[in-house]
Scaffold this motif. Structure first.
Motif, PDB file in Angstrom:
ATOM      1  N   MET A  93       0.844  -1.186   0.000  1.00  0.00           N
ATOM      2  CA  MET A  93       0.000   0.000   0.000  1.00  0.00           C
ATOM      3  C   MET A  93       0.886   1.245   0.000  1.00  0.00           C
ATOM      4  O   MET A  93       1.873   1.305   0.722  1.00  0.00           O
ATOM      5  N   PRO A  94       0.506   2.248  -0.778  1.00  0.00           N
ATOM      6  CA  PRO A  94       1.299   3.478  -0.840  1.00  0.00           C
ATOM      7  C   PRO A  94       1.178   4.318   0.432  1.00  0.00           C
ATOM      8  O   PRO A  94       0.141   4.303   1.099  1.00  0.00           O
ATOM      9  N   ASN A  95       2.229   5.039   0.738  1.00  0.00           N
ATOM     10  CA  ASN A  95       2.235   5.976   1.868  1.00  0.00           C
ATOM     11  C   ASN A  95       2.272   7.395   1.328  1.00  0.00           C
ATOM     12  O   ASN A  95       3.033   7.696   0.415  1.00  0.00           O
ATOM     13  N   ILE A  96       1.450   8.258   1.935  1.00  0.00           N
ATOM     14  CA  ILE A  96       1.474   9.679   1.610  1.00  0.00           C
ATOM     15  C   ILE A  96       1.762  10.428   2.902  1.00  0.00           C
ATOM     16  O   ILE A  96       1.075  10.215   3.914  1.00  0.00           O
ATOM     17  N   THR A  97       2.766  11.284   2.875  1.00  0.00           N
ATOM     18  CA  THR A  97       3.073  12.132   4.021  1.00  0.00           C
ATOM     19  C   THR A  97       2.629  13.543   3.698  1.00  0.00           C
ATOM     20  O   THR A  97       3.024  14.114   2.672  1.00  0.00           O
ATOM     21  N   TYR A  98       1.779  14.090   4.565  1.00  0.00           N
ATOM     22  CA  TYR A  98       1.284  15.455   4.444  1.00  0.00           C
ATOM     23  C   TYR A  98       2.060  16.306   5.441  1.00  0.00           C
ATOM     24  O   TYR A  98       2.083  15.995   6.636  1.00  0.00           O
ATOM     25  N   VAL A  99       2.684  17.362   4.949  1.00  0.00           N
ATOM     26  CA  VAL A  99       3.457  18.267   5.800  1.00  0.00           C
ATOM     27  C   VAL A  99       2.674  19.569   5.908  1.00  0.00           C
ATOM     28  O   VAL A  99       2.403  20.228   4.889  1.00  0.00           O
ATOM     29  N   GLN A 100       2.297  19.922   7.123  1.00  0.00           N
ATOM     30  CA  GLN A 100       1.535  21.145   7.358  1.00  0.00           C
ATOM     31  C   GLN A 100       2.453  22.369   7.319  1.00  0.00           C
ATOM     32  O   GLN A 100       3.672  22.242   7.450  1.00  0.00           O
ATOM     33  N   PRO A 101       1.890  23.561   7.162  1.00  0.00           N
ATOM     34  CA  PRO A 101       2.713  24.775   7.131  1.00  0.00           C
ATOM     35  C   PRO A 101       3.609  24.957   8.359  1.00  0.00           C
ATOM     36  O   PRO A 101       4.692  25.525   8.253  1.00  0.00           O
ATOM     37  N   ASP A 102       3.185  24.406   9.510  1.00  0.00           N
ATOM     38  CA  ASP A 102       4.002  24.519  10.730  1.00  0.00           C
ATOM     39  C   ASP A 102       5.060  23.424  10.831  1.00  0.00           C
ATOM     40  O   ASP A 102       5.798  23.343  11.804  1.00  0.00           O
ATOM     41  N   GLY A 103       5.139  22.552   9.816  1.00  0.00           N
ATOM     42  CA  GLY A 103       6.130  21.488   9.793  1.00  0.00           C
ATOM     43  C   GLY A 103       5.647  20.155  10.338  1.00  0.00           C
ATOM     44  O   GLY A 103       6.342  19.147  10.215  1.00  0.00           O
ATOM     45  N   ALA A 104       4.447  20.128  10.929  1.00  0.00           N
ATOM     46  CA  ALA A 104       3.893  18.865  11.435  1.00  0.00           C
ATOM     47  C   ALA A 104       3.684  17.901  10.268  1.00  0.00           C
ATOM     48  O   ALA A 104       3.186  18.287   9.209  1.00  0.00           O
ATOM     49  N   ARG A 105       4.068  16.651  10.482  1.00  0.00           N
ATOM     50  CA  ARG A 105       3.981  15.630   9.443  1.00  0.00           C
ATOM     51  C   ARG A 105       2.986  14.549   9.854  1.00  0.00           C
ATOM     52  O   ARG A 105       2.941  14.154  11.009  1.00  0.00           O
ATOM     53  N   ARG A 106       2.237  14.064   8.873  1.00  0.00           N
ATOM     54  CA  ARG A 106       1.306  12.962   9.104  1.00  0.00           C
ATOM     55  C   ARG A 106       1.390  12.017   7.911  1.00  0.00           C
ATOM     56  O   ARG A 106       1.132  12.416   6.779  1.00  0.00           O
ATOM     57  N   THR A 107       1.750  10.775   8.175  1.00  0.00           N
ATOM     58  CA  THR A 107       1.865   9.778   7.116  1.00  0.00           C
ATOM     59  C   THR A 107       0.664   8.849   7.176  1.00  0.00           C
ATOM     60  O   THR A 107       0.320   8.324   8.234  1.00  0.00           O
ATOM     61  N   LEU A 108       0.042   8.648   6.024  1.00  0.00           N
ATOM     62  CA  LEU A 108      -1.143   7.802   5.919  1.00  0.00           C
ATOM     63  C   LEU A 108      -0.916   6.721   4.868  1.00  0.00           C
ATOM     64  O   LEU A 108      -0.231   6.951   3.871  1.00  0.00           O
ATOM     65  N   VAL A 109      -1.517   5.580   5.096  1.00  0.00           N
ATOM     66  CA  VAL A 109      -1.520   4.514   4.099  1.00  0.00           C
ATOM     67  C   VAL A 109      -2.713   4.771   3.194  1.00  0.00           C
ATOM     68  O   VAL A 109      -3.841   4.939   3.663  1.00  0.00           O
ATOM     69  N   ALA A 110      -2.462   4.830   1.900  1.00  0.00           N
ATOM     70  CA  ALA A 110      -3.506   5.114   0.921  1.00  0.00           C
ATOM     71  C   ALA A 110      -3.862   3.854   0.151  1.00  0.00           C
ATOM     72  O   ALA A 110      -3.012   2.989  -0.073  1.00  0.00           O
ATOM     73  N   ALA A 111      -5.107   3.774  -0.252  1.00  0.00           N
ATOM     74  CA  ALA A 111      -5.533   2.665  -1.110  1.00  0.00           C
ATOM     75  C   ALA A 111      -4.912   2.859  -2.491  1.00  0.00           C
ATOM     76  O   ALA A 111      -4.868   3.979  -3.005  1.00  0.00           O
ATOM     77  N   ALA A 112      -4.417   1.792  -3.071  1.00  0.00           N
ATOM     78  CA  ALA A 112      -3.855   1.870  -4.418  1.00  0.00           C
ATOM     79  C   ALA A 112      -4.910   2.413  -5.368  1.00  0.00           C
ATOM     80  O   ALA A 112      -6.069   2.017  -5.316  1.00  0.00           O
ATOM     81  N   GLY A 113      -4.510   3.372  -6.194  1.00  0.00           N
ATOM     82  CA  GLY A 113      -5.433   3.971  -7.142  1.00  0.00           C
ATOM     83  C   GLY A 113      -6.174   5.184  -6.609  1.00  0.00           C
ATOM     84  O   GLY A 113      -6.841   5.875  -7.373  1.00  0.00           O
ATOM     85  N   SER A 114      -6.067   5.435  -5.320  1.00  0.00           N
ATOM     86  CA  SER A 114      -6.734   6.614  -4.761  1.00  0.00           C
ATOM     87  C   SER A 114      -5.885   7.848  -5.028  1.00  0.00           C
ATOM     88  O   SER A 114      -4.725   7.753  -5.415  1.00  0.00           O
ATOM     89  N   THR A 115      -6.473   9.003  -4.811  1.00  0.00           N
ATOM     90  CA  THR A 115      -5.726  10.240  -5.015  1.00  0.00           C
ATOM     91  C   THR A 115      -5.242  10.787  -3.674  1.00  0.00           C
ATOM     92  O   THR A 115      -5.734  10.405  -2.605  1.00  0.00           O
ATOM     93  N   VAL A 116      -4.304  11.694  -3.768  1.00  0.00           N
ATOM     94  CA  VAL A 116      -3.792  12.369  -2.578  1.00  0.00           C
ATOM     95  C   VAL A 116      -4.937  13.112  -1.889  1.00  0.00           C
ATOM     96  O   VAL A 116      -5.047  13.114  -0.669  1.00  0.00           O
ATOM     97  N   MET A 117      -5.831  13.716  -2.675  1.00  0.00           N
ATOM     98  CA  MET A 117      -6.985  14.422  -2.119  1.00  0.00           C
ATOM     99  C   MET A 117      -7.952  13.466  -1.415  1.00  0.00           C
ATOM    100  O   MET A 117      -8.397  13.736  -0.304  1.00  0.00           O
ATOM    101  N   GLN A 118      -8.310  12.366  -2.054  1.00  0.00           N
ATOM    102  CA  GLN A 118      -9.246  11.408  -1.448  1.00  0.00           C
ATOM    103  C   GLN A 118      -8.717  10.894  -0.118  1.00  0.00           C
ATOM    104  O   GLN A 118      -9.465  10.779   0.850  1.00  0.00           O
ATOM    105  N   THR A 119      -7.441  10.593  -0.065  1.00  0.00           N
ATOM    106  CA  THR A 119      -6.828  10.098   1.168  1.00  0.00           C
ATOM    107  C   THR A 119      -6.869  11.176   2.244  1.00  0.00           C
ATOM    108  O   THR A 119      -7.171  10.895   3.405  1.00  0.00           O
ATOM    109  N   ALA A 120      -6.602  12.416   1.860  1.00  0.00           N
ATOM    110  CA  ALA A 120      -6.632  13.529   2.820  1.00  0.00           C
ATOM    111  C   ALA A 120      -8.031  13.729   3.379  1.00  0.00           C
ATOM    112  O   ALA A 120      -8.213  13.853   4.601  1.00  0.00           O
TER     113      ALA A 120
END
Length: 107
Positions: free
Chosen positions: A1-28
């Protein structure tokens, strides 16, 4: 499963496991990631899912389409060379990991 890491403007990071074929937006949206508004629901009709792709990953993605390019011109935050609409970024296949930076504002 793919991992997407979202980095907030303050530098906070959150890594999520995404479903294959999903978009970065859908996962968010499915995981309540702050800063991804997605007013049009992924139709590339707004720029409220704008992200900055980490430069390390930008070459793994398909090029910006004409429609995406037009929408990015109306993004609330500064457009950069690594700007993309997260609704247009699918994960899986060649993209098994991605780091994106959330801009300070979307609207």
């Amino acid at each position: 499963m793919p991992n997407i890491t979202y980095v907030q403007p303050d530098g906070a990071r959150r890594t999520l496991v995404a479903a294959a074929g999903s978009t970065v937006m859908q996962t968010a949206i499915a995981n309540d990631v702050a800063g991804i508004v997605a007013e049009c629901g992924g139709s590339a009709m707004c720029a409220t899912c704008h992200v900055y792709v980490d430069p390390e990953y930008i070459d793994r993605l398909p090029p910006v389409s004409e429609v995406e390019n037009e929408m990015l011109a109306s993004a609330a935050s500064e457009r950069r060379e690594t700007s993309r609409l997260s609704c247009q970024l699918s994960v899986g296949g060649d993209v098994d990991e991605l780091v994106v930076h959330v801009p300070s504002c979307q609207v």
